[in-house]
Design an enzyme around this catalytic site. Structure first.
Site, PDB file in Angstrom:
ATOM      1  N   HIS A  70     -11.417 -51.294  71.618  1.00 37.71           N
ATOM      2  CA  HIS A  70     -12.483 -50.299  71.562  1.00 37.71           C
ATOM      3  C   HIS A  70     -13.561 -50.585  72.598  1.00 37.71           C
ATOM      4  CE1 HIS A  70     -11.435 -48.020  67.939  1.00 37.71           C
ATOM      5  NE2 HIS A  70     -10.873 -49.144  67.529  1.00 37.71           N
ATOM      6  N   GLU A  72     -16.267 -48.747  72.866  1.00 35.26           N
ATOM      7  CA  GLU A  72     -17.580 -48.447  72.295  1.00 35.26           C
ATOM      8  C   GLU A  72     -18.220 -49.641  71.606  1.00 35.26           C
ATOM      9  OE1 GLU A  72     -14.577 -47.001  69.178  1.00 35.26           O
ATOM     10  OE2 GLU A  72     -14.692 -47.209  71.345  1.00 35.26           O
TER      11      GLU A  72
END
Length: 86
Positions: A70, A72
């Site tokens: 990920h 983010e």
């Protein structure tokens, strides 16, 4: 998504320092590029130290078949930074 994000940035730009806006725009650019290329979701991240981008990446969960990939959360960007330092 890009238009909405740009609108939010424009509204916030009065209260956000220019260098911070630049970093956010780079993360957004990575996210949009990731979607356009079909390589993952609309998530990008930059790692900044002392006012400089030291690592940047986009979400690669799907192409890497890796649920930890990920951007983010900064995982991909930090990993990229670490690999470059080896």
């Amino acid at each position: 998504l890009f238009r909405l994000t740009q609108e939010i940035l424009q509204r916030k730009s009065r209260t956000v320092a220019m260098y911070e806006k630049r970093f956010m725009e780079e993360a957004i650019r990575l996210a949009v590029e990731n979607v356009k290329n079909g390589t993952g979701g609309p998530f990008g991240a930059v790692v900044v130290k002392d006012g400089k981008v030291i690592a940047a990446s986009a979400n690669t969960v799907t192409p890497d078949n890796d649920p930890t990939a990920h951007a983010e959360g900064g995982v991909q960007a930090i990993e990229e930074f670490s690999i470059d330092r080896l």
